[in-house]
Scaffold this motif. Structure first.
Motif, PDB file in Angstrom:
ATOM      1  N   ASN A 174      49.931  91.907  55.472  1.00  0.00           N
ATOM      2  CA  ASN A 174      49.518  90.632  54.911  1.00  0.00           C
ATOM      3  C   ASN A 174      49.053  89.711  56.028  1.00  0.00           C
ATOM      4  OD1 ASN A 174      49.414  88.636  52.668  1.00  0.00           O
ATOM      5  ND2 ASN A 174      50.949  87.589  53.903  1.00  0.00           N
ATOM      6  N   ASN A 211      46.548  85.770  56.675  1.00  0.00           N
ATOM      7  CA  ASN A 211      45.628  84.737  56.192  1.00  0.00           C
ATOM      8  C   ASN A 211      44.255  84.949  56.805  1.00  0.00           C
ATOM      9  OD1 ASN A 211      44.368  81.809  56.870  1.00  0.00           O
ATOM     10  ND2 ASN A 211      45.375  81.792  54.871  1.00  0.00           N
ATOM     11  N   ARG A 212      43.228  84.904  55.973  1.00  0.00           N
ATOM     12  CA  ARG A 212      41.871  85.147  56.452  1.00  0.00           C
ATOM     13  C   ARG A 212      41.486  84.176  57.564  1.00  0.00           C
ATOM     14  NH1 ARG A 212      38.007  88.097  54.171  1.00  0.00           N
ATOM     15  NH2 ARG A 212      39.061  88.134  52.137  1.00  0.00           N
ATOM     16  N   PHE A 238      42.959  87.471  61.891  1.00  0.00           N
ATOM     17  CA  PHE A 238      42.996  88.366  60.745  1.00  0.00           C
ATOM     18  C   PHE A 238      42.262  89.676  61.018  1.00  0.00           C
ATOM     19  CE2 PHE A 238      41.442  89.448  56.332  1.00  0.00           C
ATOM     20  CZ  PHE A 238      42.669  89.822  55.839  1.00  0.00           C
ATOM     21  N   VAL A 280      43.295  93.593  59.808  1.00  0.00           N
ATOM     22  CA  VAL A 280      42.478  94.489  58.986  1.00  0.00           C
ATOM     23  C   VAL A 280      42.234  95.809  59.712  1.00  0.00           C
ATOM     24  CG1 VAL A 280      40.227  94.791  57.873  1.00  0.00           C
ATOM     25  CG2 VAL A 280      41.370  92.563  57.797  1.00  0.00           C
ATOM     26  N   THR A 339      45.436  89.739  51.298  1.00  0.00           N
ATOM     27  CA  THR A 339      44.809  88.662  52.051  1.00  0.00           C
ATOM     28  C   THR A 339      45.187  87.314  51.460  1.00  0.00           C
ATOM     29  OG1 THR A 339      42.918  90.090  52.503  1.00  0.00           O
ATOM     30  CG2 THR A 339      42.625  87.744  52.907  1.00  0.00           C
ATOM     31  N   GLU A 350      44.215  83.689  51.062  1.00  0.00           N
ATOM     32  CA  GLU A 350      42.916  83.016  51.131  1.00  0.00           C
ATOM     33  C   GLU A 350      43.041  81.507  51.309  1.00  0.00           C
ATOM     34  OE1 GLU A 350      40.139  84.472  51.372  1.00  0.00           O
ATOM     35  OE2 GLU A 350      40.346  86.481  50.501  1.00  0.00           O
ATOM     36  N   PHE A 384      39.125  97.459  52.100  1.00  0.00           N
ATOM     37  CA  PHE A 384      39.126  96.355  53.075  1.00  0.00           C
ATOM     38  C   PHE A 384      38.471  96.800  54.363  1.00  0.00           C
ATOM     39  CE2 PHE A 384      43.311  98.481  53.241  1.00  0.00           C
ATOM     40  CZ  PHE A 384      43.406  98.827  54.564  1.00  0.00           C
TER      41      PHE A 384
END
Length: 425
Positions: free
Chosen positions: A349, A351-352, A359, A363, A380, A382, A425
């Motif tokens: 998990n 935050n973008r 982030f 990913v 994610t 947002e 993703f």
């Protein structure tokens, strides 16, 4: 009224600190937290010592306690160079029954960034709730809410302090991939060796952490197969893991938590002492002051004294030049996550727009694990950018997404099928 009660309890605590051994007198911790010399010749995960530990939500204890019995532990582990060490932590035996399937589950909890001074260790903070001493040495035990919620839901917990945090004579090896992963895995072993708990010797375990703790949990997940294959790991929650330290540096620059770079440099010098002369040669006098001071601080003090500072005045050379230097970059690359395969499902998990732990590397970590054939779900957050240098979008998702993470962990212990989203993703 509530604020007044809290203030009254806190000031009462300051006035009668000696009544609550050993809250404010850090010397009272010396005996337990001093490693034995020589270290006992025992296997990783073996208990070295244990004792009951006081649990409070604030210094006086008048506002309640965590619903569990606590035991402070010191256990054998392995450092980032493969050498034996000892690590401390706290085991929480819930008062509540486990309402789910099977045996009572164990969560090994990797705490988020606390600082680097011994007084910052979570196993000490649970005795205090709020730590205070002169010269702005202040810290609030922000992990207590999650621990209280989890034990009320029947989870047993062992929260590690990691290497060197609390343990006297050793600098905390902040965000060191191997030492943190080993500390988490050996915590699972140590919890099952405590007498009088409700855990079974071969019961299920999961790893939990956010930020620094997310990196520790991620490391434990991918080291488990080789380092502790006997553990029955059912899953890992890794929130905002710092998967690539080189990418973190420009994000931390000028932020409220710029001091984490000081913690990281001290960690490198503890783990790789042969690199210390070169690292110190890269620093300006201000940089030397920065790393030496942060080594003794908790996050609260580091924020008040270093927030919003830029890193460039601390270094002799431009930061891009340093990051391109093979030796300097190589020390950071040793801490990269994603080269090994977790042996159980992982919930990632982030935050973008996280302004501290980028982030993108989170990913990439998910993609790397997916390429190994792992069961990975990436979620994610947002939430839009808010005052980036205050790192709100790093801290807030820890709370906002915590309930969903608890539900995911609960499902793993109850045998609910996972929902991996590799390829999306």
């Amino acid at each position: 009224m509530l604020v007044g009660l809290v203030f009254s309890c806190f000031t009462t605590g300051l006035a009668h600190a000696d009544d609550w051994y050993p809250i404010y007198n850090e010397d009272a911790y010396t005996e337990f937290y001093t490693p034995p010399s020589p270290l006992p010749d025992v296997a990783p995960g073996e208990l070295i010592r244990a004792e009951p530990s006081r649990l409070v939500l604030e210094p006086s204890g008048q506002l309640g306690v965590i619903q569990a019995e606590a035991t402070r532990v010191m256990y054998r582990s392995t450092d980032g160079r493969g050498n034996p060490n000892v690590v401390t932590g706290t085991y929480f035996e819930p008062w509540a029954a486990w309402p789910g399937q099977g045996e009572r589950p164990l969560i090994v909890y990797g705490p988020g960034t606390q600082g680097q001074g011994d007084q910052c260790a979570p196993s000490r903070q649970f005795n205090q709730g709020i730590h205070w001493s002169p010269y702005l040495d202040i810290m609030v035990n922000y992990e207590m809410g999650f621990v209280e919620t989890l034990v009320r839901r029947g989870f047993a917990i062992l929260m590690t302090d990691y290497e060197g945090l609390g343990t006297i004579g050793i600098t905390h090896t902040y965000v060191n991939r191997l030492s943190q992963g080993h500390a988490m895995l050996d915590a699972a072993r140590a919890a099952r060796k405590l007498p009088g708990t409700s855990l079974s010797p071969d019961g299920p375990v999961a790893f939990w952490g956010y930020s620094q703790g997310g990196g520790a949990a991620a490391s434990a997940a991918e080291l488990a197969l080789a380092y502790a294959p006997e553990l029955k790991v059912v899953g890992t929650y890794a929130g905002a893991p710092p998967a690539d330290l080189a990418e973190l540096i420009p994000y931390a620059d000028g932020s409220a938590l710029v001091a984490v770079i000081g913690y990281a440099l001290n960690s490198v010098m503890q783990t790789y002492p042969e690199a210390e002369p070169k690292i110190r040669a890269l620093l300006t006098p201000r940089g030397v002051d920065f790393v030496d001071k942060t080594r003794e601080q908790c996050v609260g003090e580091s924020i008040t004294k270093f927030m919003f500072r830029h890193l460039q005045p601390y270094f002799q050379y431009p930061l891009p030049v340093l990051l391109a230097d093979p030796q300097f970059r190589g020390l950071l690359d040793l801490q990269r996550l994603g080269t090994l395969k977790p042996n159980a499902p992982v919930l990632l998990n982030g935050n973008r727009y996280d302004p501290l732990v980028p982030f993108g590397p989170v990913v990439q970590l998910g993609k790397d694990w997916c390429a190994h054939g792992s069961d990975i779900e990436l979620r994610t957050n947002e939430g839009p950018p808010i005052f980036n240098k205050l790192v709100i979008n790093h801290a807030l998702p820890m709370v906002v997404d915590g309930e969903q993470a608890m539900a995911w962990i609960t499902d793993r212990f109850n045998g609910v099928p996972t929902s991996p989203n590799c390829g999306q993703f």
